[in-house]
Design an enzyme around this catalytic site. Structure first.
Site, PDB file in Angstrom:
ATOM      1  N   GLU A 126      10.109  44.741  20.795  1.00 35.87           N
ATOM      2  CA  GLU A 126       9.168  45.075  19.716  1.00 35.87           C
ATOM      3  C   GLU A 126       9.151  43.959  18.671  1.00 35.87           C
ATOM      4  O   GLU A 126      10.201  43.540  18.179  1.00 35.87           O
ATOM      5  CB  GLU A 126       9.571  46.396  19.053  1.00 35.87           C
ATOM      6  CG  GLU A 126       8.575  46.830  17.978  1.00 35.87           C
ATOM      7  CD  GLU A 126       8.930  48.165  17.339  1.00 35.87           C
ATOM      8  OE1 GLU A 126       8.375  49.189  17.759  1.00 35.87           O
ATOM      9  OE2 GLU A 126       9.775  48.175  16.434  1.00 35.87           O
ATOM     10  N   ALA A 136      10.576  47.885   3.049  1.00 32.54           N
ATOM     11  CA  ALA A 136      11.161  48.502   4.253  1.00 32.54           C
ATOM     12  C   ALA A 136      12.674  48.301   4.299  1.00 32.54           C
ATOM     13  O   ALA A 136      13.410  49.194   4.722  1.00 32.54           O
ATOM     14  CB  ALA A 136      10.512  47.922   5.508  1.00 32.54           C
ATOM     15  N   THR A 137      13.142  47.129   3.843  1.00 32.12           N
ATOM     16  CA  THR A 137      14.580  46.848   3.883  1.00 32.12           C
ATOM     17  C   THR A 137      15.332  47.786   2.940  1.00 32.12           C
ATOM     18  O   THR A 137      16.352  48.371   3.303  1.00 32.12           O
ATOM     19  CB  THR A 137      14.844  45.369   3.489  1.00 32.12           C
ATOM     20  OG1 THR A 137      14.030  44.554   4.319  1.00 32.12           O
ATOM     21  CG2 THR A 137      16.292  44.979   3.654  1.00 32.12           C
ATOM     22  N   LYS A 173      10.101  30.927  15.888  1.00 34.65           N
ATOM     23  CA  LYS A 173      10.382  29.984  14.807  1.00 34.65           C
ATOM     24  C   LYS A 173       9.675  28.659  15.087  1.00 34.65           C
ATOM     25  O   LYS A 173       9.267  27.955  14.178  1.00 34.65           O
ATOM     26  CB  LYS A 173      11.895  29.742  14.673  1.00 34.65           C
ATOM     27  CG  LYS A 173      12.619  30.889  14.002  1.00 34.65           C
ATOM     28  CD  LYS A 173      14.102  30.616  13.863  1.00 34.65           C
ATOM     29  CE  LYS A 173      14.767  31.834  13.249  1.00 34.65           C
ATOM     30  NZ  LYS A 173      16.176  31.663  12.972  1.00 34.65           N
TER      31      LYS A 173
HETATM   32  P1  0O2 Z   1      16.040  49.955  13.155  1.00 32.06           P
HETATM   33  O1  0O2 Z   1      17.287  50.196  12.402  1.00 32.06           O
HETATM   34  O2  0O2 Z   1      14.984  49.289  12.336  1.00 32.06           O
HETATM   35  O3  0O2 Z   1      16.296  49.311  14.451  1.00 32.06           O
HETATM   36  P2  0O2 Z   1       9.459  56.513  15.075  1.00 32.06           P
HETATM   37  O4  0O2 Z   1       9.393  57.734  15.905  1.00 32.06           O
HETATM   38  O5  0O2 Z   1       8.265  56.313  14.189  1.00 32.06           O
HETATM   39  O6  0O2 Z   1      10.760  56.400  14.321  1.00 32.06           O
HETATM   40  P3  0O2 Z   1       9.032  54.607  17.282  1.00 32.06           P
HETATM   41  O7  0O2 Z   1       8.239  55.536  18.100  1.00 32.06           O
HETATM   42  O8  0O2 Z   1      10.173  53.913  17.956  1.00 32.06           O
HETATM   43  O9  0O2 Z   1       9.608  55.299  15.998  1.00 32.06           O
HETATM   44  O10 0O2 Z   1       8.060  53.517  16.811  1.00 32.06           O
HETATM   45  P4  0O2 Z   1       7.776  52.755  15.490  1.00 32.06           P
HETATM   46  O11 0O2 Z   1       7.653  53.671  14.340  1.00 32.06           O
HETATM   47  O12 0O2 Z   1       6.631  51.901  15.830  1.00 32.06           O
HETATM   48  O13 0O2 Z   1       9.037  51.810  15.319  1.00 32.06           O
HETATM   49  C1  0O2 Z   1      10.236  52.198  14.803  1.00 32.06           C
HETATM   50  C2  0O2 Z   1      10.793  51.086  13.942  1.00 32.06           C
HETATM   51  O14 0O2 Z   1       9.823  50.757  12.930  1.00 32.06           O
HETATM   52  C3  0O2 Z   1      12.004  51.530  13.169  1.00 32.06           C
HETATM   53  O15 0O2 Z   1      13.148  51.292  13.905  1.00 32.06           O
HETATM   54  C4  0O2 Z   1      11.937  50.671  11.925  1.00 32.06           C
HETATM   55  O16 0O2 Z   1      12.393  49.368  12.193  1.00 32.06           O
HETATM   56  C5  0O2 Z   1      10.456  50.636  11.658  1.00 32.06           C
HETATM   57  N1  0O2 Z   1      10.047  51.798  10.861  1.00 32.06           N
HETATM   58  C6  0O2 Z   1       9.219  52.781  11.239  1.00 32.06           C
HETATM   59  N2  0O2 Z   1       9.031  53.666  10.249  1.00 32.06           N
HETATM   60  C7  0O2 Z   1       9.755  53.230   9.198  1.00 32.06           C
HETATM   61  C8  0O2 Z   1       9.953  53.721   7.864  1.00 32.06           C
HETATM   62  O17 0O2 Z   1       9.420  54.752   7.431  1.00 32.06           O
HETATM   63  N3  0O2 Z   1      10.778  52.978   7.068  1.00 32.06           N
HETATM   64  C9  0O2 Z   1      11.383  51.842   7.494  1.00 32.06           C
HETATM   65  N4  0O2 Z   1      12.174  51.184   6.630  1.00 32.06           N
HETATM   66  N5  0O2 Z   1      11.208  51.361   8.747  1.00 32.06           N
HETATM   67  C10 0O2 Z   1      10.415  52.042   9.592  1.00 32.06           C
HETATM   68  P5  0O2 Z   1      14.396  52.264  13.764  1.00 32.06           P
HETATM   69  O18 0O2 Z   1      14.636  52.894  15.075  1.00 32.06           O
HETATM   70  O19 0O2 Z   1      14.263  53.132  12.594  1.00 32.06           O
HETATM   71  O20 0O2 Z   1      15.603  51.410  13.541  1.00 32.06           O
END
Ligand code: 0O2
Length: 210
Positions: free
Chosen positions: A138, A150-151, A23
């Site tokens: 991350e 995304a939300t 921020k």
């Molecule tokens: P939350 O509730 O956001 O904490 P993956 O195998 O692709 O699911 P990985 O390997 O952890 O995940 O890596 P990635 O894809 O770089 O990061 C995952 C996070 O990216 C997700 O966290 C989401 O925040 C966001 N994200 C990835 N793909 C999507 C999608 O298709 N839609 C939305 N809305 N967000 C996504 P989490 O764990 O889902 O949970």
């Protein structure tokens, strides 16, 4: 429960510290009267239930969470325009209070769901009463339009537990395309928008001084 509190405490610290720092980047742009590539910043520690779900889904043993789950601590930086994203990534690359260990570009390589965002994984050192702890964090960098999509998709995902009915899936893909076009349009009229923003900032300053 106490064990989870202990495990998550340094992650909470990391999120709080990074929120202040990221921020702060935005505030510096405001002070320099420069267009800020950062609109707002949020942060969260992943809820325990989501950690357990993800660990289960990905086959991560609970004693390997620290090294294998990259987003227990997560920050999001929202940018007005797509071009701002790479500017923010470059600013992150220049910092020396953490080390970038991975970058994932879901803007160039959009996910099948329609998801777009730029992910940067860092190793961030926090100081605890038991010494320094290096944590994976991350940072997701995205435009306002990407964030909007995304939300909404994320809450629907929660409702349908990832199994979207076909019509909803199609609508979400259409909406992702709409968000993509919105970002493109906004970039085209970026100059106009920035002039208007500068005008309103000057007006706000004048009103404050009078
Ligand atoms: P939350 O509730 O956001 O904490 P993956 O195998 O692709 O699911 P990985 O390997 O952890 O995940 O890596 P990635 O894809 O770089 O990061 C995952 C996070 O990216 C997700 O966290 C989401 O925040 C966001 N994200 C990835 N793909 C999507 C999608 O298709 N839609 C939305 N809305 N967000 C996504 P989490 O764990 O889902 O949970």
């Amino acid at each position: 429960m106490k064990q989870w509190d202990q495990f998550l405490a340094p992650y909470k610290l990391a999120v709080e510290e990074l929120k202040v720092k990221l921020k702060g980047m935005r505030r510096q742009f405001d002070h320099e009267d420069d267009h800020s590539p950062i609109e707002f910043v949020t942060g969260r520690v992943k809820p325990i239930a989501s950690i357990l779900d993800k660990a289960n889904e990905k086959g991560i043993p609970l004693d390997k969470l620290e090294t294998e789950m990259q987003d227990i601590a997560g920050l999001r930086m929202m940018c007005p325009f797509v071009d701002d994203i790479i500017r923010v990534v470059e600013l992150l690359r220049q910092r020396n209070d953490f080390e970038i260990v991975e970058e994932r570009d879901y803007i160039l390589h959009r996910k099948e769901s329609g998801y777009r965002s730029y992910h940067v994984v860092i190793v961030y050192p926090v100081q605890t009463i038991n010494g320094e702890k290096k944590l994976l964090v991350e940072i997701q960098i995205r435009t306002l339009a990407m964030n909007f999509w995304a939300t909404i998709e994320h809450s629907l995902n929660y409702k349908y537990k990832g199994q979207f009915p076909e019509d909803i899936k199609m609508r979400l893909q259409g909406a992702a395309e709409g968000a993509f076009r919105l970002d493109k349009e906004m970039s085209l009229i970026r100059g106009e928008i920035q002039d208007a923003q500068a005008f309103f900032n000057r007006k706000k300053e004048n009103d404050k001084n009078n």
